[in-house]
Design a protein around this motif. Structure first.
Motif, PDB file in Angstrom:
ATOM      1  N   VAL A 189     -41.946  50.379  20.645  1.00  0.00           N
ATOM      2  CA  VAL A 189     -40.943  50.378  21.710  1.00  0.00           C
ATOM      3  C   VAL A 189     -41.624  49.956  22.997  1.00  0.00           C
ATOM      4  CG1 VAL A 189     -39.358  51.774  23.090  1.00  0.00           C
ATOM      5  CG2 VAL A 189     -39.609  52.237  20.629  1.00  0.00           C
ATOM      6  N   ASP A 190     -41.108  48.912  23.652  1.00  0.00           N
ATOM      7  CA  ASP A 190     -41.668  48.501  24.936  1.00  0.00           C
ATOM      8  C   ASP A 190     -40.732  48.955  26.042  1.00  0.00           C
ATOM      9  OD1 ASP A 190     -43.149  47.438  26.962  1.00  0.00           O
ATOM     10  OD2 ASP A 190     -43.547  45.563  25.927  1.00  0.00           O
ATOM     11  N   PHE A 191     -41.146  50.004  26.756  1.00  0.00           N
ATOM     12  CA  PHE A 191     -40.338  50.552  27.841  1.00  0.00           C
ATOM     13  C   PHE A 191     -40.628  49.829  29.153  1.00  0.00           C
ATOM     14  CE2 PHE A 191     -38.524  54.034  30.464  1.00  0.00           C
ATOM     15  CZ  PHE A 191     -37.389  54.292  29.728  1.00  0.00           C
ATOM     16  N   THR A 192     -41.484  48.813  29.113  1.00  0.00           N
ATOM     17  CA  THR A 192     -41.879  48.058  30.299  1.00  0.00           C
ATOM     18  C   THR A 192     -41.325  46.630  30.202  1.00  0.00           C
ATOM     19  OG1 THR A 192     -43.893  46.932  29.553  1.00  0.00           O
ATOM     20  CG2 THR A 192     -44.066  49.297  30.019  1.00  0.00           C
ATOM     21  N   PRO A 193     -41.371  45.862  31.312  1.00  0.00           N
ATOM     22  CA  PRO A 193     -40.967  44.454  31.243  1.00  0.00           C
ATOM     23  C   PRO A 193     -42.095  43.522  30.821  1.00  0.00           C
ATOM     24  CG  PRO A 193     -41.357  45.066  33.528  1.00  0.00           C
ATOM     25  CD  PRO A 193     -41.556  46.325  32.711  1.00  0.00           C
ATOM     26  N   SER A 194     -43.231  44.079  30.404  1.00  0.00           N
ATOM     27  CA  SER A 194     -44.362  43.257  29.973  1.00  0.00           C
ATOM     28  C   SER A 194     -44.032  42.488  28.697  1.00  0.00           C
ATOM     29  CB  SER A 194     -45.596  44.140  29.767  1.00  0.00           C
ATOM     30  OG  SER A 194     -45.932  44.829  30.964  1.00  0.00           O
ATOM     31  N   ALA A 195     -44.875  41.526  28.341  1.00  0.00           N
ATOM     32  CA  ALA A 195     -44.579  40.620  27.223  1.00  0.00           C
ATOM     33  C   ALA A 195     -44.439  41.360  25.894  1.00  0.00           C
ATOM     34  CB  ALA A 195     -45.666  39.555  27.121  1.00  0.00           C
ATOM     35  N   GLY A 196     -45.399  42.219  25.573  1.00  0.00           N
ATOM     36  CA  GLY A 196     -45.314  43.039  24.375  1.00  0.00           C
ATOM     37  C   GLY A 196     -44.947  42.279  23.116  1.00  0.00           C
ATOM     38  N   ALA A 197     -43.906  42.765  22.435  1.00  0.00           N
ATOM     39  CA  ALA A 197     -43.468  42.160  21.172  1.00  0.00           C
ATOM     40  C   ALA A 197     -42.534  40.981  21.372  1.00  0.00           C
ATOM     41  CB  ALA A 197     -42.783  43.215  20.316  1.00  0.00           C
ATOM     42  N   ARG A 198     -42.273  40.589  22.628  1.00  0.00           N
ATOM     43  CA  ARG A 198     -41.367  39.456  22.852  1.00  0.00           C
ATOM     44  C   ARG A 198     -42.055  38.109  22.659  1.00  0.00           C
ATOM     45  NH1 ARG A 198     -38.683  40.009  28.411  1.00  0.00           N
ATOM     46  NH2 ARG A 198     -40.725  40.836  28.983  1.00  0.00           N
ATOM     47  N   ILE A 199     -43.371  38.090  22.607  1.00  0.00           N
ATOM     48  CA  ILE A 199     -44.070  36.855  22.261  1.00  0.00           C
ATOM     49  C   ILE A 199     -43.665  36.479  20.834  1.00  0.00           C
ATOM     50  CG2 ILE A 199     -46.357  35.906  21.752  1.00  0.00           C
ATOM     51  CD1 ILE A 199     -47.416  37.504  24.127  1.00  0.00           C
ATOM     52  N   PRO A 200     -43.190  35.251  20.604  1.00  0.00           N
ATOM     53  CA  PRO A 200     -42.618  34.897  19.288  1.00  0.00           C
ATOM     54  C   PRO A 200     -43.502  35.242  18.094  1.00  0.00           C
ATOM     55  CG  PRO A 200     -42.180  33.162  20.867  1.00  0.00           C
ATOM     56  CD  PRO A 200     -43.072  34.141  21.566  1.00  0.00           C
ATOM     57  N   GLY A 201     -44.790  34.948  18.174  1.00  0.00           N
ATOM     58  CA  GLY A 201     -45.674  35.234  17.052  1.00  0.00           C
ATOM     59  C   GLY A 201     -45.817  36.719  16.778  1.00  0.00           C
ATOM     60  N   VAL A 202     -45.783  37.532  17.837  1.00  0.00           N
ATOM     61  CA  VAL A 202     -45.865  38.989  17.668  1.00  0.00           C
ATOM     62  C   VAL A 202     -44.570  39.505  17.048  1.00  0.00           C
ATOM     63  CG1 VAL A 202     -46.228  41.191  18.828  1.00  0.00           C
ATOM     64  CG2 VAL A 202     -47.461  39.164  19.618  1.00  0.00           C
ATOM     65  N   ALA A 203     -43.429  39.025  17.539  1.00  0.00           N
ATOM     66  CA  ALA A 203     -42.142  39.430  16.970  1.00  0.00           C
ATOM     67  C   ALA A 203     -42.065  39.076  15.485  1.00  0.00           C
ATOM     68  CB  ALA A 203     -40.999  38.754  17.734  1.00  0.00           C
ATOM     69  N   GLU A 204     -42.584  37.904  15.142  1.00  0.00           N
ATOM     70  CA  GLU A 204     -42.584  37.482  13.740  1.00  0.00           C
ATOM     71  C   GLU A 204     -43.413  38.426  12.876  1.00  0.00           C
ATOM     72  OE1 GLU A 204     -44.373  33.880  11.027  1.00  0.00           O
ATOM     73  OE2 GLU A 204     -43.769  33.390  13.075  1.00  0.00           O
ATOM     74  N   ALA A 205     -44.512  38.935  13.444  1.00  0.00           N
ATOM     75  CA  ALA A 205     -45.366  39.852  12.686  1.00  0.00           C
ATOM     76  C   ALA A 205     -44.611  41.122  12.305  1.00  0.00           C
ATOM     77  CB  ALA A 205     -46.620  40.191  13.497  1.00  0.00           C
ATOM     78  N   PHE A 206     -43.785  41.633  13.205  1.00  0.00           N
ATOM     79  CA  PHE A 206     -43.012  42.843  12.885  1.00  0.00           C
ATOM     80  C   PHE A 206     -42.069  42.581  11.715  1.00  0.00           C
ATOM     81  CE2 PHE A 206     -44.460  44.237  17.029  1.00  0.00           C
ATOM     82  CZ  PHE A 206     -44.612  45.601  16.839  1.00  0.00           C
ATOM     83  N   THR A 207     -41.406  41.441  11.749  1.00  0.00           N
ATOM     84  CA  THR A 207     -40.486  41.119  10.659  1.00  0.00           C
ATOM     85  C   THR A 207     -41.236  40.963   9.341  1.00  0.00           C
ATOM     86  OG1 THR A 207     -38.990  40.018  12.217  1.00  0.00           O
ATOM     87  CG2 THR A 207     -38.726  39.506   9.879  1.00  0.00           C
ATOM     88  N   SER A 208     -42.371  40.268   9.379  1.00  0.00           N
ATOM     89  CA  SER A 208     -43.122  40.024   8.140  1.00  0.00           C
ATOM     90  C   SER A 208     -43.723  41.303   7.572  1.00  0.00           C
ATOM     91  CB  SER A 208     -44.212  38.982   8.380  1.00  0.00           C
ATOM     92  OG  SER A 208     -45.163  39.446   9.310  1.00  0.00           O
ATOM     93  N   TYR A 209     -44.080  42.256   8.445  1.00  0.00           N
ATOM     94  CA  TYR A 209     -44.621  43.527   7.960  1.00  0.00           C
ATOM     95  C   TYR A 209     -43.523  44.552   7.660  1.00  0.00           C
ATOM     96  CZ  TYR A 209     -49.496  42.271   8.799  1.00  0.00           C
ATOM     97  OH  TYR A 209     -50.735  41.672   8.741  1.00  0.00           O
ATOM     98  N   GLY A 210     -42.272  44.191   7.947  1.00  0.00           N
ATOM     99  CA  GLY A 210     -41.160  45.067   7.607  1.00  0.00           C
ATOM    100  C   GLY A 210     -41.029  46.295   8.483  1.00  0.00           C
ATOM    101  N   VAL A 211     -41.382  46.163   9.784  1.00  0.00           N
ATOM    102  CA  VAL A 211     -41.269  47.295  10.710  1.00  0.00           C
ATOM    103  C   VAL A 211     -40.472  46.866  11.942  1.00  0.00           C
ATOM    104  CG1 VAL A 211     -43.307  48.561   9.962  1.00  0.00           C
ATOM    105  CG2 VAL A 211     -43.550  46.745  11.640  1.00  0.00           C
ATOM    106  N   PRO A 212     -39.806  47.808  12.602  1.00  0.00           N
ATOM    107  CA  PRO A 212     -38.933  47.462  13.726  1.00  0.00           C
ATOM    108  C   PRO A 212     -39.627  47.559  15.086  1.00  0.00           C
ATOM    109  CG  PRO A 212     -38.537  49.722  13.089  1.00  0.00           C
ATOM    110  CD  PRO A 212     -39.616  49.209  12.162  1.00  0.00           C
ATOM    111  N   PHE A 213     -39.042  46.848  16.055  1.00  0.00           N
ATOM    112  CA  PHE A 213     -39.476  47.003  17.446  1.00  0.00           C
ATOM    113  C   PHE A 213     -38.246  46.976  18.349  1.00  0.00           C
ATOM    114  CE2 PHE A 213     -39.426  42.387  16.986  1.00  0.00           C
ATOM    115  CZ  PHE A 213     -38.955  41.920  18.210  1.00  0.00           C
ATOM    116  N   ALA A 214     -38.397  47.559  19.538  1.00  0.00           N
ATOM    117  CA  ALA A 214     -37.292  47.636  20.497  1.00  0.00           C
ATOM    118  C   ALA A 214     -37.829  47.391  21.896  1.00  0.00           C
ATOM    119  CB  ALA A 214     -36.607  49.002  20.418  1.00  0.00           C
ATOM    120  N   GLY A 215     -36.987  46.970  22.795  1.00  0.00           N
ATOM    121  CA  GLY A 215     -37.367  46.734  24.183  1.00  0.00           C
ATOM    122  C   GLY A 215     -36.318  45.847  24.833  1.00  0.00           C
ATOM    123  N   SER A 216     -36.527  45.451  26.094  1.00  0.00           N
ATOM    124  CA  SER A 216     -37.654  45.905  26.887  1.00  0.00           C
ATOM    125  C   SER A 216     -37.173  46.281  28.281  1.00  0.00           C
ATOM    126  CB  SER A 216     -38.718  44.803  26.957  1.00  0.00           C
ATOM    127  OG  SER A 216     -38.168  43.617  27.502  1.00  0.00           O
TER     128      SER A 216
END
Length: 394
Positions: A189-216
């Motif tokens: 969960v990204d409670f900040t406006p920082s890049a975090g999981a919004r970078i496309p490659g990072v977001a893709e990693a969550f999907t490929s590993y089968g785990v969720p993310f939320a933000g931001s």
């Protein structure tokens, strides 16, 4: 053997005001010493969602500071954020959390980024195994970063892996934490406006590993009101011609956002919601000022001009004064509980239904608070109370 009832909540920026207020509140509510005021997940629509109990949340985290949590809680009580007697009541619980905190990473960490990420991933894995946790949710509460410059390696997970393996510095700290969370199988969960999981490659990693993310960027004050008032103007066919917001704040946020390169991400997050809600850009903008004397409190004054029938000019003004940590903490607890349950039922990738909690929600352009709330409740009833596995978000 892991307990099905114990949920790890790993806070990045664990010694900050929001984190300490969150942990203090969870300890008090879990022990029955305080009601869960401000926690939407404690209301009737979420009763059948099988969310983790407050008493079953086990906290840990990263922070580059070393001040004891009990000292931070005492300071927050002195500032009126926590009840006067609460720090003594929860001192033992905070002491246990202190022993679980680890140093974390910074923007100028000299180690190669793949080495940093491996260390973060190891911390998360050790936390889950040592305390026999069924699941872990990582929540980023660290200071807002400067806007991240685009990099070719950001395009997908494969290019990111290659760049990291080659020793390139391609990820800001928030994204290193997110990347580590994905690889450790933790919700993020990204409670900040920082890049975090919004970078496309990072977001893709969550999907490929089968785990969720939320933000931001948690929605706690001025923007919360905007997401209620702006739809009113649009629905009543009143044309907003300007919306000026002046934010006065102290504490760590005030100091951080006094730097223009860091404030830019916050201002963009606030403005994006308003443009989407009104359907057109407006003048005025958001102005952020550091007032150290305000400490943990912040004030937002907004001036709105609008036109009605036959072009009649009118205006609305409002003032919002609140304690950001006290407003944010119950949202952090909600997000941890909902994300933990989403992890259990197999959700993967962006949790669009959690837009209710954010200024700049991932995966959706819906910003009106009432519509976001309806979507949240509908998702909780359809997904979190179901017994079958859920492949991903739609």
């Amino acid at each position: 053997m892991k307990s099905a009832d114990r949920t790890g909540v790993w806070l990045v920026g664990a010694r900050g005001s929001v984190a300490v207020t969150t942990m203090s509140g969870a300890l008090a509510v879990g022990a029955g010493d305080a009601p869960p005021l401000g926690c939407v997940t404690a209301t009737e629509p979420f009763e059948r969602c099988a969310l983790p109990a407050f008493a079953d949340l086990v906290f840990g985290g990263h922070d580059i500071l070393g001040v004891p949590l009990s000292d931070r809680a005492a300071r927050l009580a002195a500032d009126g954020v926590l009840p006067p007697g609460l720090p003594d009541l929860i001192a033992a619980g905070l002491g246990k959390v202190d022993a679980r905190l680890r140093p974390g990473v910074t923007a100028d960490d000299p180690r190669p980024q793949d080495e940093q990420i491996a260390a973060l991933t190891g911390d998360l894995t050790e936390f889950r195994e040592t305390y026999e946790l069924a699941r872990v949710v990582v929540v980023n509460l660290a200071s807002t970063e400067p806007v991240t410059a685009p990099h070719p390696a950001h395009a997908c997970a494969a290019t990111l892996r290659d760049a990291l393996a080659a020793g390139e510095d391609v990820l800001p700290p928030s994204a290193r934490y997110a990347w580590a969370a994905a690889h450790a199988g933790c919700a993020f969960v990204d409670f900040t406006p920082s890049a975090g999981a919004r970078i496309p490659g990072v977001a893709e990693a969550f999907t490929s590993y089968g785990v969720p993310f939320a933000g931001s960027d948690g929605k706690t004050g001025e923007t919360l009101l905007k997401t209620v008032l702006a739809p009113m103007f649009a629905q009543r066919a009143l044309r907003v011609t300007s919306w000026s917001g002046t934010n006065l704040l102290g504490g760590g946020d005030g100091e951080t956002l006094s730097r223009p390169e860091r404030a830019a991400a916050k201002i963009d997050s606030k403005d994006r919601a308003l443009r989407s809600l009104l359907g057109h850009p407006v003048g005025g903008g958001v102005h952020i000022h550091n007032v150290p004397e305000l400490g943990e409190w912040k004030t937002a004054w907004d001036h709105v001009t609008f036109e009605g029938f036959l072009g009649t000019r009118m205006n609305l003004q409002f003032t919002w004064t609140g304690c950001d940590s006290a407003l944010a903490a119950p949202l952090v607890l909600d997000l941890a509980r909902l994300s933990a349950r989403a992890l259990d039922v197999g959700c993967a990738g962006p949790l669009r239904a959690l837009a209710f909690y954010f200024k700049d929600p991932v995966g959706t352009d819906v910003h009106a608070l009432s519509a976001q709330y309806d979507a949240l409740v509908s998702w909780a009833h359809e997904r979190l109370t179901a017994s079958q596995e859920v492949v991903g978000e739609e």
